[in-house]
Write a protein that holds these residues in place. Structure first.
Motif, PDB file in Angstrom:
ATOM      1  N   ASP A  82      45.932  57.207 105.670  1.00 19.28           N
ATOM      2  CA  ASP A  82      45.316  57.817 106.847  1.00 19.28           C
ATOM      3  C   ASP A  82      44.458  59.038 106.515  1.00 19.28           C
ATOM      4  O   ASP A  82      43.978  59.719 107.412  1.00 19.28           O
ATOM      5  CB  ASP A  82      46.383  58.195 107.876  1.00 19.28           C
ATOM      6  CG  ASP A  82      47.396  59.188 107.340  1.00 19.28           C
ATOM      7  OD1 ASP A  82      47.317  59.536 106.143  1.00 19.28           O
ATOM      8  OD2 ASP A  82      48.271  59.618 108.113  1.00 19.28           O
ATOM      9  N   ASN A  83      44.257  59.305 105.217  1.00 20.44           N
ATOM     10  CA  ASN A  83      43.391  60.427 104.853  1.00 20.44           C
ATOM     11  C   ASN A  83      42.615  60.084 103.591  1.00 20.44           C
ATOM     12  O   ASN A  83      43.002  59.196 102.827  1.00 20.44           O
ATOM     13  CB  ASN A  83      44.197  61.711 104.670  1.00 20.44           C
ATOM     14  CG  ASN A  83      45.173  61.621 103.529  1.00 20.44           C
ATOM     15  OD1 ASN A  83      44.780  61.572 102.366  1.00 20.44           O
ATOM     16  ND2 ASN A  83      46.461  61.569 103.841  1.00 20.44           N
ATOM     17  N   ALA A  84      41.522  60.785 103.386  1.00 17.81           N
ATOM     18  CA  ALA A  84      40.624  60.495 102.268  1.00 17.81           C
ATOM     19  C   ALA A  84      41.160  60.997 100.937  1.00 17.81           C
ATOM     20  O   ALA A  84      40.631  60.642  99.893  1.00 17.81           O
ATOM     21  CB  ALA A  84      39.254  61.108 102.540  1.00 17.81           C
ATOM     22  N   GLN A  85      42.207  61.799 100.957  1.00 18.60           N
ATOM     23  CA  GLN A  85      42.749  62.323  99.717  1.00 18.60           C
ATOM     24  C   GLN A  85      43.883  61.472  99.156  1.00 18.60           C
ATOM     25  O   GLN A  85      44.577  61.884  98.224  1.00 18.60           O
ATOM     26  CB  GLN A  85      43.249  63.770  99.898  1.00 18.60           C
ATOM     27  CG  GLN A  85      42.143  64.762 100.164  1.00 18.60           C
ATOM     28  CD  GLN A  85      41.695  64.762 101.611  1.00 18.60           C
ATOM     29  OE1 GLN A  85      42.512  64.716 102.525  1.00 18.60           O
ATOM     30  NE2 GLN A  85      40.395  64.771 101.830  1.00 18.60           N
ATOM     31  N   THR A  86      44.060  60.282  99.700  1.00 19.06           N
ATOM     32  CA  THR A  86      45.082  59.353  99.234  1.00 19.06           C
ATOM     33  C   THR A  86      44.436  58.008  98.947  1.00 19.06           C
ATOM     34  O   THR A  86      43.603  57.541  99.716  1.00 19.06           O
ATOM     35  CB  THR A  86      46.189  59.169 100.291  1.00 19.06           C
ATOM     36  OG1 THR A  86      46.744  60.446 100.617  1.00 19.06           O
ATOM     37  CG2 THR A  86      47.288  58.252  99.790  1.00 19.06           C
ATOM     38  N   ALA A  87      44.824  57.410  97.834  1.00 13.63           N
ATOM     39  CA  ALA A  87      44.365  56.065  97.494  1.00 13.63           C
ATOM     40  C   ALA A  87      45.493  55.357  96.760  1.00 13.63           C
ATOM     41  O   ALA A  87      46.352  55.998  96.153  1.00 13.63           O
ATOM     42  CB  ALA A  87      43.119  56.125  96.616  1.00 13.63           C
ATOM     43  N   TYR A  88      45.492  54.040  96.856  1.00  7.54           N
ATOM     44  CA  TYR A  88      46.502  53.240  96.177  1.00  7.54           C
ATOM     45  C   TYR A  88      45.813  52.229  95.281  1.00  7.54           C
ATOM     46  O   TYR A  88      44.779  51.669  95.647  1.00  7.54           O
ATOM     47  CB  TYR A  88      47.382  52.484  97.181  1.00  7.54           C
ATOM     48  CG  TYR A  88      48.084  53.375  98.164  1.00  7.54           C
ATOM     49  CD1 TYR A  88      49.121  54.214  97.758  1.00  7.54           C
ATOM     50  CD2 TYR A  88      47.717  53.391  99.502  1.00  7.54           C
ATOM     51  CE1 TYR A  88      49.760  55.038  98.672  1.00  7.54           C
ATOM     52  CE2 TYR A  88      48.356  54.212 100.410  1.00  7.54           C
ATOM     53  CZ  TYR A  88      49.375  55.027  99.990  1.00  7.54           C
ATOM     54  OH  TYR A  88      50.010  55.843 100.882  1.00  7.54           O
ATOM     55  N   VAL A  89      46.414  51.989  94.117  1.00  2.85           N
ATOM     56  CA  VAL A  89      45.985  50.907  93.240  1.00  2.85           C
ATOM     57  C   VAL A  89      47.207  50.016  93.086  1.00  2.85           C
ATOM     58  O   VAL A  89      48.302  50.501  92.798  1.00  2.85           O
ATOM     59  CB  VAL A  89      45.513  51.429  91.870  1.00  2.85           C
ATOM     60  CG1 VAL A  89      45.079  50.285  90.977  1.00  2.85           C
ATOM     61  CG2 VAL A  89      44.381  52.431  92.039  1.00  2.85           C
ATOM     62  N   ALA A  90      47.032  48.726  93.304  1.00  2.00           N
ATOM     63  CA  ALA A  90      48.169  47.813  93.288  1.00  2.00           C
ATOM     64  C   ALA A  90      47.787  46.490  92.641  1.00  2.00           C
ATOM     65  O   ALA A  90      46.607  46.177  92.475  1.00  2.00           O
ATOM     66  CB  ALA A  90      48.657  47.571  94.719  1.00  2.00           C
ATOM     67  N   VAL A  91      48.805  45.726  92.317  1.00  2.00           N
ATOM     68  CA  VAL A  91      48.620  44.382  91.774  1.00  2.00           C
ATOM     69  C   VAL A  91      49.147  43.407  92.813  1.00  2.00           C
ATOM     70  O   VAL A  91      50.305  43.491  93.216  1.00  2.00           O
ATOM     71  CB  VAL A  91      49.380  44.205  90.441  1.00  2.00           C
ATOM     72  CG1 VAL A  91      49.223  42.793  89.908  1.00  2.00           C
ATOM     73  CG2 VAL A  91      48.890  45.221  89.425  1.00  2.00           C
ATOM     74  N   GLY A  92      48.306  42.499  93.247  1.00  3.60           N
ATOM     75  CA  GLY A  92      48.688  41.552  94.282  1.00  3.60           C
ATOM     76  C   GLY A  92      49.424  40.331  93.773  1.00  3.60           C
ATOM     77  O   GLY A  92      50.134  39.675  94.531  1.00  3.60           O
ATOM     78  N   ALA A  93      49.290  39.996  92.499  1.00  7.34           N
ATOM     79  CA  ALA A  93      49.969  38.814  91.953  1.00  7.34           C
ATOM     80  C   ALA A  93      51.476  39.038  92.023  1.00  7.34           C
ATOM     81  O   ALA A  93      51.980  40.059  91.550  1.00  7.34           O
ATOM     82  CB  ALA A  93      49.539  38.567  90.510  1.00  7.34           C
ATOM     83  N   ASN A  94      52.183  38.070  92.585  1.00  2.33           N
ATOM     84  CA  ASN A  94      53.619  38.256  92.793  1.00  2.33           C
ATOM     85  C   ASN A  94      54.415  38.293  91.488  1.00  2.33           C
ATOM     86  O   ASN A  94      55.560  38.698  91.482  1.00  2.33           O
ATOM     87  CB  ASN A  94      54.185  37.193  93.743  1.00  2.33           C
ATOM     88  CG  ASN A  94      54.051  35.788  93.212  1.00  2.33           C
ATOM     89  OD1 ASN A  94      53.573  35.557  92.109  1.00  2.33           O
ATOM     90  ND2 ASN A  94      54.450  34.822  94.012  1.00  2.33           N
TER      91      ASN A  94
END
Length: 125
Positions: A82-94
């Protein structure tokens, strides 16, 4: 001395500038994680490589290069911050965690943490 205090203008511009730094860092991190997957030779079909994605307050790269959302091998997308100072990097492969951390039968071939650590010097600079 009047007219030299620009703190108000600087303070009001800071969230946007920090948001751009966070976005760039997240995209760099995504690229570094993908680079580590390549370096480890963990590409069979390319699904796991293409399932690495970034989510910022502006949007997501989820499903853009990999299988479309709804694929049974794709984990649900991380919620948008909900803010510009947060980001996530994730792996979608189960099966990404099994590749990264290993199992009883599969030795670990870390790609996530090394990709994050490869991003650290650029962020700190």
């Amino acid at each position: 001395m009047a007219g030299f205090n620009h703190f108000g203008a600087i303070a009001s511009a800071l969230p946007q500038v920090l948001g751009e730094i966070v976005k760039k860092t997240a995209l760099d991190c995504q690229a570094n994680i993908q680079g580590q997957i390549r370096a480890n030779g963990q590409i069979d079909t390319g699904f796991m490589l293409n399932s690495v994605y970034t989510v910022t307050s502006e949007g997501s790269t989820y499903g853009q290069a990999g299988s479309p959302p709804g694929d049974a091998s794709l984990l649900p997308e991380v919620e948008q911050p909900d803010n510009a100072q947060t980001a996530y990097v994730a792996v979608g492969a189960n099966y990404g965690a099994f590749q990264n951390y290993g199992t009883r039968y599969l030795p670990p071939r870390p790609f996530f943490e090394p990709g994050v650590e490869a991003t650290r010097p650029g962020f700190e600079a």
